[in-house]
Design a protein around this motif. Structure first.
Motif, PDB file in Angstrom:
ATOM      1  N   MET A  16       2.152  -3.595   0.121  1.00  0.00           N
ATOM      2  CA  MET A  16       0.552  -3.084  -0.158  1.00  0.00           C
ATOM      3  C   MET A  16       1.699  -3.107  -2.363  1.00  0.00           C
ATOM      4  SD  MET A  16      -1.231  -4.881   0.731  1.00  0.00           S
ATOM      5  CE  MET A  16      -1.697  -5.344  -1.027  1.00  0.00           C
ATOM      6  N   SER A  17       2.864  -2.744  -2.416  1.00  0.00           N
ATOM      7  CA  SER A  17       3.843  -1.777  -3.339  1.00  0.00           C
ATOM      8  C   SER A  17       3.915  -2.826  -4.430  1.00  0.00           C
ATOM      9  CB  SER A  17       4.152  -0.193  -3.573  1.00  0.00           C
ATOM     10  OG  SER A  17       5.086  -0.952  -2.653  1.00  0.00           O
TER      11      SER A  17
ATOM     12  N   THR B  47      -0.102   3.736  -5.727  1.00  0.00           N
ATOM     13  CA  THR B  47       0.583   3.218  -4.085  1.00  0.00           C
ATOM     14  C   THR B  47       0.643   4.908  -3.379  1.00  0.00           C
ATOM     15  OG1 THR B  47       1.418   1.022  -4.596  1.00  0.00           O
ATOM     16  CG2 THR B  47       2.246   1.752  -2.505  1.00  0.00           C
ATOM     17  N   ILE B  48       1.470   5.486  -4.369  1.00  0.00           N
ATOM     18  CA  ILE B  48       2.015   6.917  -4.239  1.00  0.00           C
ATOM     19  C   ILE B  48       0.513   7.681  -3.513  1.00  0.00           C
ATOM     20  CG2 ILE B  48       2.886   9.348  -4.718  1.00  0.00           C
ATOM     21  CD1 ILE B  48       5.690   7.288  -6.225  1.00  0.00           C
TER      22      ILE B  48
ATOM     23  N   ILE C  36      -6.619   2.068 -14.585  1.00  0.00           N
ATOM     24  CA  ILE C  36      -6.854   3.415 -15.329  1.00  0.00           C
ATOM     25  C   ILE C  36      -5.434   3.107 -15.876  1.00  0.00           C
ATOM     26  CG2 ILE C  36      -6.842   5.883 -15.528  1.00  0.00           C
ATOM     27  CD1 ILE C  36      -8.760   5.115 -13.392  1.00  0.00           C
ATOM     28  N   VAL C  37      -4.226   3.111 -15.622  1.00  0.00           N
ATOM     29  CA  VAL C  37      -2.803   3.216 -16.539  1.00  0.00           C
ATOM     30  C   VAL C  37      -2.914   1.906 -17.476  1.00  0.00           C
ATOM     31  CG1 VAL C  37      -0.689   3.148 -16.178  1.00  0.00           C
ATOM     32  CG2 VAL C  37      -1.817   3.856 -14.320  1.00  0.00           C
TER      33      VAL C  37
ATOM     34  N   VAL D  43      -6.633   0.097  -0.738  1.00  0.00           N
ATOM     35  CA  VAL D  43      -5.687  -1.091  -1.638  1.00  0.00           C
ATOM     36  C   VAL D  43      -6.364  -1.050  -3.002  1.00  0.00           C
ATOM     37  CG1 VAL D  43      -4.582  -2.338  -0.030  1.00  0.00           C
ATOM     38  CG2 VAL D  43      -7.066  -2.677  -0.446  1.00  0.00           C
ATOM     39  N   ALA D  44      -8.082  -0.332  -2.962  1.00  0.00           N
ATOM     40  CA  ALA D  44      -9.228  -0.292  -4.057  1.00  0.00           C
ATOM     41  C   ALA D  44      -8.676   1.314  -4.945  1.00  0.00           C
ATOM     42  CB  ALA D  44     -10.544   0.354  -3.416  1.00  0.00           C
ATOM     43  N   ILE D  45      -7.706   1.914  -4.352  1.00  0.00           N
ATOM     44  CA  ILE D  45      -7.296   3.551  -4.808  1.00  0.00           C
ATOM     45  C   ILE D  45      -6.170   3.329  -6.130  1.00  0.00           C
ATOM     46  CG2 ILE D  45      -6.046   5.312  -4.577  1.00  0.00           C
ATOM     47  CD1 ILE D  45      -7.587   5.701  -2.546  1.00  0.00           C
ATOM     48  N   ILE D  46      -5.309   1.903  -5.255  1.00  0.00           N
ATOM     49  CA  ILE D  46      -4.344   1.342  -5.457  1.00  0.00           C
ATOM     50  C   ILE D  46      -5.017   0.807  -7.169  1.00  0.00           C
ATOM     51  CG2 ILE D  46      -1.790   0.011  -5.748  1.00  0.00           C
ATOM     52  CD1 ILE D  46      -1.944   0.080  -2.725  1.00  0.00           C
TER      53      ILE D  46
END
Length: 408
Positions: free
Chosen positions: A131-132, A110-111, A336-337, A327-330
């Motif tokens: 979204m977060s 989100t950041i 990945i994390v 939202v795709a980046i989040i």
């Protein structure tokens, strides 16, 4: 709007449309595979968009305001009543840790996404908060943050459209990952191997119907669920109002005091905290109540109908593509994390995928995936751990929203 077939002050008809369409959305999701894949939330939302954009129902009405003012606050405690804290730490301790790692992925995503797109998407501080919170908890957290930060209705609708489209795509990816050799070589997958030893299983119903089995609910259950939820809402909102009035805030006080005022004066955060405290103090009482999750979920479906009403289709076409990137980046960072953290701490592939699912889609979608995949031993634990997101989601969303608001 005054031109609409049904007028804004035709309260009974508008309430009827909202409730009936919410009921139809749930029915379709549980009856038909196409609706189950799309999700009942999207069916509710799209139906409302069609009704408002064709001029059948008005875009604004006191009925919609009532849903925001009364329905959402009631849904929050109702959806938390079934949380069993002892089980979180006893049965699901292993999943709890990787779930928290996955939540860190949501926060980091989100950041990153906010800083990349803050100059391109309006109200991104408010959308980031929603979204977060949603991508740690679920729809109830999205609703709470939307009510708290009050972005324009059309932006909420556009965000929901982008969010649900992305979630649908992500769930497909999550379902495919266990079948790919790349992941099988790098992660242990005992539950997949166990299922593969068994021969074909028949699925006569949709996943939604399988999850929402008929429950033993009495009149007393309904009375206690609704009565307790109302009591918690009253106490929490009054406490938040009082705390907000005694803690200094404004331009002439420090950021820390403003943050404390915003946190302790936030009725949704206080409601979450009071509900959490009540569950910890009176676990047997809440365990004895059936039907609270069903009631809370139905109320959230009313919310999904209402947020579709103010959606202007041209505005969604303009805003949803960039919101989809947001939202795709989040989601990508969360995945990945989750995978890297899971690999580092030697988690099974199934556990990693389910906690990522629970973060992005909520505990019920994660349980639905476990059911669909036949990972029977993980259904209960992921439901239990996933509900923790409902509790921490509002805190994360509020903190990020306040921070983003300063930057914007």
């Amino acid at each position: 709007m005054e031109n609409s077939l049904i007028k804004p002050d035709d309260y009974i008809t508008l309430w009827g449309i909202i409730v009936v369409w919410a009921a139809m959305s749930i029915y379709l999701e549980q009856k038909y595979q196409w609706a189950a894949r799309v999700s009942g939330a999207i069916v509710a939302l799209v139906g409302a968009i069609i009704l408002s954009n064709t001029g059948i129902i008005p875009i604004e009405s006191p009925v919609y305001d009532a849903v925001w003012a009364f329905i959402i606050p009631l849904a929050i405690p109702l959806l938390l009543f079934h949380v069993k804290f002892k089980k979180i730490f006893k049965e699901s301790g292993r999943l709890l840790f990787i779930f928290l790692i996955s939540s860190i992925g949501t926060v980091a995503g989100t950041i990153l996404s906010f800083f990349l797109l803050k100059d391109k998407i309006p109200y991104l501080d408010k959308i980031g908060a929603m979204m977060s919170a949603s991508y740690v908890g679920g729809g109830v957290n999205f609703a709470a943050m939307a009510a708290k930060f009050e972005p324009p209705g059309e932006m909420v609708s556009a965000t929901v459209v982008a969010d649900n489209l992305l979630m649908a795509l992500y769930f497909v990816v999550l379902m495919l990952i266990p079948t790919l050799a790349f992941f099988r070589k790098r992660f242990s997958h005992p539950h997949v191997l166990e299922v593969e030893k068994q021969t074909g299983e028949n699925e006569n119903s949709t996943l939604a119907e399988g999850y929402w089995k008929r429950n033993n609910i009495s009149l007393k259950d309904i009375a206690l669920s609704v009565g307790t939820a109302f009591l918690l809402v009253i106490i929490s909102f009054k406490a938040a109002e009082w705390l907000g009035s005694i803690i200094p805030s404004g331009e002439d006080v420090s950021f820390l005091l403003n943050l404390i005022n915003a946190l302790f004066g936030d009725k949704y955060l206080i409601l979450t905290t009071f509900t959490f405290t009540a569950l910890a103090l009176f676990p047997k009482y809440f365990e004895s109540i059936n039907g609270s999750q069903e009631l809370g979920t139905f109320l959230i479906y009313l919310f999904f109908v209402v947020i579709g009403v103010p959606a202007s289709i041209p505005l969604i076409i303009q805003n949803a593509p960039l919101l989809l990137v947001f939202v795709a980046i989040i989601v990508l960072v969360n995945m990945i994390v989750s995978l890297v953290g899971g690999k580092l701490f030697k988690y099974n592939l199934e556990e990693i995928l389910l906690v990522s699912n629970a973060n992005i889609g909520g505990p019920t979608t994660a349980a639905a995936m476990a059911i669909a995949k036949g990972w029977k031993n993980l259904i209960g634990p992921i439901l239990v751990v996933g509900t923790l997101g409902y509790i921490i989601g509002n805190y994360i969303g509020t903190t990020l929203g306040l921070w983003f608001g300063i930057i914007m």
